[in-house]
Design a protein around this motif. Structure first.
Motif, short mmCIF file in Angstrom:
data_model
loop_
_atom_site.label_atom_id
_atom_site.label_comp_id
_atom_site.label_asym_id
_atom_site.label_seq_id
_atom_site.Cartn_x
_atom_site.Cartn_y
_atom_site.Cartn_z
N LEU A 84 0.80 -1.31 -0.03
CA LEU A 84 -0.10 0.04 -0.05
C LEU A 84 0.82 1.28 0.05
CD1 LEU A 84 -2.80 -0.83 2.59
CD2 LEU A 84 -3.19 -0.69 0.04
N VAL A 85 1.97 1.27 0.91
CA VAL A 85 2.93 2.64 0.95
C VAL A 85 3.99 2.54 -0.21
CG1 VAL A 85 2.46 2.63 3.43
CG2 VAL A 85 4.13 1.44 2.67
N ARG A 86 4.00 1.54 -1.08
CA ARG A 86 5.30 1.53 -1.97
C ARG A 86 5.32 2.77 -2.94
NH1 ARG A 86 4.52 -3.36 -4.49
NH2 ARG A 86 5.78 -4.32 -3.06
N PRO A 87 4.25 3.26 -3.50
CA PRO A 87 4.49 4.60 -4.06
C PRO A 87 5.21 5.75 -3.41
CG PRO A 87 2.12 3.66 -4.38
CD PRO A 87 2.86 2.93 -3.57
N ARG A 88 5.96 6.40 -4.14
CA ARG A 88 6.98 7.18 -3.31
C ARG A 88 6.25 8.32 -2.61
NH1 ARG A 88 12.43 9.31 -3.73
NH2 ARG A 88 12.69 7.42 -5.29
N LEU A 89 5.12 8.99 -3.47
CA LEU A 89 4.40 9.89 -2.90
C LEU A 89 3.68 9.60 -1.38
CD1 LEU A 89 3.15 12.83 -3.35
CD2 LEU A 89 1.52 11.92 -4.47
N VAL A 90 3.11 8.30 -1.54
CA VAL A 90 2.40 7.84 -0.29
C VAL A 90 3.38 7.56 0.79
CG1 VAL A 90 0.95 5.85 0.49
CG2 VAL A 90 0.41 6.78 -1.57
N ARG A 91 4.28 6.91 0.33
CA ARG A 91 5.44 6.73 1.64
C ARG A 91 6.10 7.86 2.04
NH1 ARG A 91 7.18 2.43 4.65
NH2 ARG A 91 9.14 1.70 4.08
N ASN A 92 6.27 9.10 1.35
CA ASN A 92 6.81 10.24 1.75
C ASN A 92 5.95 10.92 2.68
OD1 ASN A 92 9.31 9.34 0.80
ND2 ASN A 92 8.94 10.97 -0.94
N ALA A 93 4.59 10.98 2.16
CA ALA A 93 3.47 11.68 2.90
C ALA A 93 3.64 10.97 4.22
CB ALA A 93 2.32 11.69 2.09
N LEU A 94 3.32 9.70 4.26
CA LEU A 94 2.87 9.09 5.59
C LEU A 94 4.15 8.90 6.54
CD1 LEU A 94 0.75 6.00 4.22
CD2 LEU A 94 -0.02 8.09 5.48
N SER A 95 5.25 8.95 5.95
CA SER A 95 6.53 8.98 6.90
C SER A 95 6.45 10.36 7.45
CB SER A 95 7.54 8.62 6.03
OG SER A 95 7.59 7.49 5.60
N GLY A 96 6.09 11.67 6.61
CA GLY A 96 6.17 12.93 7.20
C GLY A 96 7.28 13.74 6.68
N ALA B 123 -17.41 12.96 15.96
CA ALA B 123 -17.34 12.68 14.59
C ALA B 123 -15.79 13.25 14.00
CB ALA B 123 -18.25 13.55 13.98
N ALA B 124 -15.31 14.53 14.46
CA ALA B 124 -14.23 14.85 14.27
C ALA B 124 -12.81 13.84 14.59
CB ALA B 124 -13.59 16.26 14.87
N GLY B 125 -13.08 13.30 15.68
CA GLY B 125 -12.14 12.37 16.20
C GLY B 125 -12.00 11.06 15.07
N LEU B 126 -12.97 10.78 14.72
CA LEU B 126 -13.43 9.52 13.97
C LEU B 126 -12.53 9.83 12.54
CD1 LEU B 126 -16.91 8.20 14.63
CD2 LEU B 126 -14.74 6.93 14.94
N ALA B 127 -13.38 11.05 11.88
CA ALA B 127 -12.37 11.48 10.76
C ALA B 127 -10.88 11.40 10.65
CB ALA B 127 -13.04 12.70 10.20
N ALA B 128 -10.43 11.83 11.95
CA ALA B 128 -9.03 12.01 11.91
C ALA B 128 -8.21 11.04 12.20
CB ALA B 128 -8.59 13.31 13.15
N ALA B 129 -9.06 9.94 12.76
CA ALA B 129 -8.33 8.77 13.12
C ALA B 129 -7.92 7.75 12.02
CB ALA B 129 -9.20 7.79 14.02
N VAL B 130 -8.58 7.93 10.85
CA VAL B 130 -8.12 7.31 9.46
C VAL B 130 -6.74 7.76 9.00
CG1 VAL B 130 -8.97 6.81 7.07
CG2 VAL B 130 -10.56 7.15 8.88
N PRO B 131 -6.55 8.97 8.84
CA PRO B 131 -5.02 9.17 8.18
C PRO B 131 -4.05 8.95 9.62
CG PRO B 131 -6.17 11.27 8.73
CD PRO B 131 -7.18 10.15 8.80
N THR B 132 -4.52 8.95 10.71
CA THR B 132 -3.40 8.68 11.91
C THR B 132 -3.01 7.27 11.74
OG1 THR B 132 -4.59 10.49 13.14
CG2 THR B 132 -3.29 8.80 14.49
N ALA B 133 -4.33 6.39 11.75
CA ALA B 133 -3.75 5.01 11.42
C ALA B 133 -3.05 4.55 10.29
CB ALA B 133 -5.55 4.19 11.43
N ALA B 134 -3.25 5.14 9.16
CA ALA B 134 -2.76 4.96 7.94
C ALA B 134 -1.10 5.26 8.43
CB ALA B 134 -3.01 5.88 6.92
N ALA B 135 -0.65 6.46 8.89
CA ALA B 135 0.55 6.87 9.10
C ALA B 135 1.39 5.73 10.12
CB ALA B 135 0.71 8.36 9.77
N GLY B 136 0.44 5.41 11.00
CA GLY B 136 0.96 4.34 12.17
C GLY B 136 1.23 3.06 11.36
N LEU B 137 0.39 2.68 10.68
CA LEU B 137 0.60 1.29 9.81
C LEU B 137 1.99 1.39 9.10
CD1 LEU B 137 -0.51 -1.13 8.98
CD2 LEU B 137 -1.61 -0.41 7.18
N ASN B 138 2.02 2.75 8.38
CA ASN B 138 3.38 3.02 7.71
C ASN B 138 4.79 2.79 8.40
OD1 ASN B 138 5.02 4.11 5.54
ND2 ASN B 138 5.28 5.79 6.84
#
Length: 288
Positions: A31-43, A90-105
């Motif tokens: 999932l994180v192989r694309p450079r743009l995705v990898r770099n964005a989720l890494s910070g 609701a805001a916490g739920l929405a923010a949890a999605v990208p947070t989890a994606a970055a954590g998975l990375n």
């Protein structure tokens, strides 16, 4: 050792988790192989690990929702706090999605005891996420007492996940720069003879306690800290192409000219040094 430390120590030794971790790691790397995705989720765009920044949003939103829910329970006739509490859930739920994606990375590049704790950390936070999703559904269905109860339960579970996350960062050093305490020379210091460099081949030089990667790049001599900032991998054993070095451990890529991260999971730049040749000797100093 207190009870919490003992529990985490048991998690670190729970090898049964390894069978679950490996297929999840492979899926995450795909999932994180694309450079743009990898770099964005890494910070890399911000220069700091993204997951640690994002966690403040759902934790803050859900903590404030608990405060407003508590206020509503103390004053049941005053329903003015309810819409704000619902919005924060609701805001916490929405923010949890990208947070989890970055954590998975971040987790996908851990191994052994760290990997096991990270897997449980993710599972606990997933339970918390489910409780908050159920809370929001109950609130919208008009079952506010149930919604509040589910949210309080979610906050309790989230606290466990937060404790494990803190252990991963502060005890295991996940996403902590492995060159944080490497301080190079402030004045020019001799590290090797120029004749020891063979073509564009990298040379590992030990200067005090700091291992240096010295080589020619595009006709000039460059020097980087040889310890990868991400997990301490030896850069001199990596691959060199297009003015960059790729770490052999997790694939972090740095620009030789200045140590800037070009591909995650590394976020912090590689310490880079000025280099010059004087009387046939290579001298380096920390960049000012």
């Amino acid at each position: 050792m207190n009870l919490l430390d003992d529990a985490v120590s048991r998690l670190e030794r729970w090898r049964a988790l390894d069978g679950l971790a490996e297929p999840l790691r492979k899926a995450a790397h795909t999932l994180v192989r694309p450079r743009l995705v990898r770099n964005a989720l890494s910070g890399i765009p911000t220069g700091h690990p993204l997951h640690a920044v994002l966690t403040d949003i759902p934790i803050g939103a859900w903590s404030m929702a608990a405060l407003l829910d508590g206020k509503s329970m103390l004053a049941p006739d005053d329903r003015g706090f309810e819409p704000a509490a619902d919005l924060l859930v609701a805001a916490g739920l929405a923010a949890a999605v990208p947070t989890a994606a970055a954590g998975l990375n971040d987790w996908s590049d851990t191994y052994g005891p760290t990997e096991r704790v990270g897997l449980v950390h993710a599972a606990v936070n997933t339970v918390a996420l489910g409780l908050y999703a159920a809370s929001l559904a109950a609130r919208r269905a008009g079952r506010r007492p149930a919604g509040r109860a589910l949210a309080f339960a979610g906050l309790g579970v989230l606290s466990v996940g937060g404790y494990l996350g803190g252990h991963l960062t502060y005890s295991k050093g996940v996403k902590v720069s492995h060159t944080a305490y490497h301080e190079g020379p402030l004045t020019w210091e001799d590290v090797m003879a120029e004749g020891e460099l063979e073509g564009n081949a990298p040379k590992l030089v030990q200067h005090g306690e700091i291992p240096l990667l010295v080589m020619r790049d595009g006709g000039r001599i460059v020097a980087l800290d040889n310890t990868c900032t991400h997990a301490g991998g030896p850069l001199n054993e990596g691959t060199f192409k297009d003015g960059c070095v790729t770490c052999p451990w997790h694939g972090s890529q740095f620009r030789l000219a200045d140590g800037a991260p070009m591909l995650g999971p590394a976020t912090a730049p590689q310490p880079s040094y000025e280099a010059r040749v004087r009387d046939g000797r290579i001298e380096v100093r920390a960049k000012k």
